[in-house]
Design an enzyme around this catalytic site. Sequence first.
Site, short mmCIF file in Angstrom:
data_model
loop_
_atom_site.label_atom_id
_atom_site.label_comp_id
_atom_site.label_asym_id
_atom_site.label_seq_id
_atom_site.Cartn_x
_atom_site.Cartn_y
_atom_site.Cartn_z
N GLU A 146 -1.95 -1.21 -3.72
CA GLU A 146 -3.15 -0.39 -2.98
C GLU A 146 -2.89 1.01 -2.91
OE1 GLU A 146 -3.56 -2.06 0.97
OE2 GLU A 146 -3.98 -3.99 0.40
N HIS B 33 0.81 -1.18 0.09
CA HIS B 33 0.07 -0.05 0.30
C HIS B 33 0.87 1.18 0.02
CE1 HIS B 33 -3.64 2.16 2.12
NE2 HIS B 33 -3.26 2.93 1.21
N ARG C 233 4.08 6.44 4.60
CA ARG C 233 4.66 6.27 6.05
C ARG C 233 5.30 4.79 6.33
NH1 ARG C 233 -1.05 4.62 9.12
NH2 ARG C 233 -1.58 6.62 8.52
N ARG D 177 0.80 4.60 0.83
CA ARG D 177 0.00 5.54 1.31
C ARG D 177 0.53 7.02 0.87
NH1 ARG D 177 -3.42 3.60 5.55
NH2 ARG D 177 -3.93 5.97 5.96
N THR E 79 -6.39 0.98 6.79
CA THR E 79 -7.77 1.40 6.25
C THR E 79 -8.71 0.97 6.75
OG1 THR E 79 -6.34 0.47 4.09
CG2 THR E 79 -8.91 1.27 3.95
N GLU F 100 -12.54 -6.17 -3.67
CA GLU F 100 -11.84 -7.07 -2.62
C GLU F 100 -12.99 -6.61 -1.42
OE1 GLU F 100 -7.77 -6.56 -1.66
OE2 GLU F 100 -8.32 -6.82 0.46
N1 PXP Z 1 -6.45 -5.42 1.80
C1 PXP Z 1 -6.57 -4.26 1.89
C2 PXP Z 1 -7.32 -3.48 0.75
C3 PXP Z 1 -5.84 -3.30 2.71
O1 PXP Z 1 -5.83 -1.91 2.91
C4 PXP Z 1 -5.33 -4.06 3.70
C5 PXP Z 1 -4.29 -3.36 4.52
O2 PXP Z 1 -3.33 -2.86 4.23
C6 PXP Z 1 -5.05 -5.38 3.80
C7 PXP Z 1 -5.85 -6.13 2.76
C8 PXP Z 1 -4.38 -6.44 4.64
O3 PXP Z 1 -4.79 -6.08 6.06
P1 PXP Z 1 -4.28 -6.74 7.46
O4 PXP Z 1 -2.75 -6.22 7.41
O5 PXP Z 1 -5.09 -6.60 8.50
O6 PXP Z 1 -4.34 -8.34 7.00
#
Ligand code: PXP
Length: 252
Positions: A80, A53, A59, A55, A111, A161
């Site tokens: 992401e 991701h 970060r 961001r 998120t 998703e």
């Molecule tokens: N899917 C998406 C779209 C997310 O934003 C995140 C967190 O970055 C995850 C999956 C993974 O979540 P977790 O880190 O709680 O497994």
Amino acid sequence: MTRAALSELSPPRLGVNVDHIATVRQARLGDSPDPVEAALACVRAGADRIVCHLREDHRHIQPRDVERLRGTVHVPLNLELSMADEVVAVALRLRPASVTLVPERRQELTTEGGLDVRRHFARLKRLVKQFQNQQIAVSFFIDPIEDHVIATARSGANQVELHTGRYARAVAPAQRKAELAQLRRAAQQAKRRGLLVAAGHGLDYHNVAPVAALREVAELNIGFSIIARAVFVGVEQAVREMRALIQRRPAA
Ligand code: PXP
């Protein structure tokens, strides 16, 4: 048996999110631990996708990480990102296999909710075209609600998703069962509308199996729990343990 029926019987693909390797690195603003090295270990252990991701506040993952992941890791990279121009430009330049559009608030730890697809429909539809023109598949991260599923399909996105956060946070068994039923309904609605279905957020070694058992879910994206476990057993073992939990699908 048809190909579609066979694909519902095989386990979901596992996408491993390596953001929190970068979180540790950024704690000292150095070079290690390296999310690319971690991603390679994930793939050795059976990850089908690498997820990160970018961001807006950078970060954890930096644009340079995305570039290195894109050039080094030989499984598809799912990036992401929010709808902000700056990160969209990075994605269009670096061309990951897919992007997942997520809502983003500066102050949040992670998120928090799904994308409001209906509210941002016009902008999202334009982004879908822009990405697809560069052969980048597009997914929207949404709460498991029919309105958002319908809007996602209408936008032309390839994939959805489903946010599993409410399911993961539910403590009471009845609440967890209700959240799982909602995920199942949304997954069925999305699949019927031709969307590939992924799910993720807050999934861990204790709660993943019922979501993996949903036949319409073709992909799980998991980050925090795997990286947290990796601190004690190493990245490869942590991924292997998660893979083992999503291997078998009991009959629905
Ligand atoms: N899917 C998406 C779209 C997310 O934003 C995140 C967190 O970055 C995850 C999956 C993974 O979540 P977790 O880190 O709680 O497994």
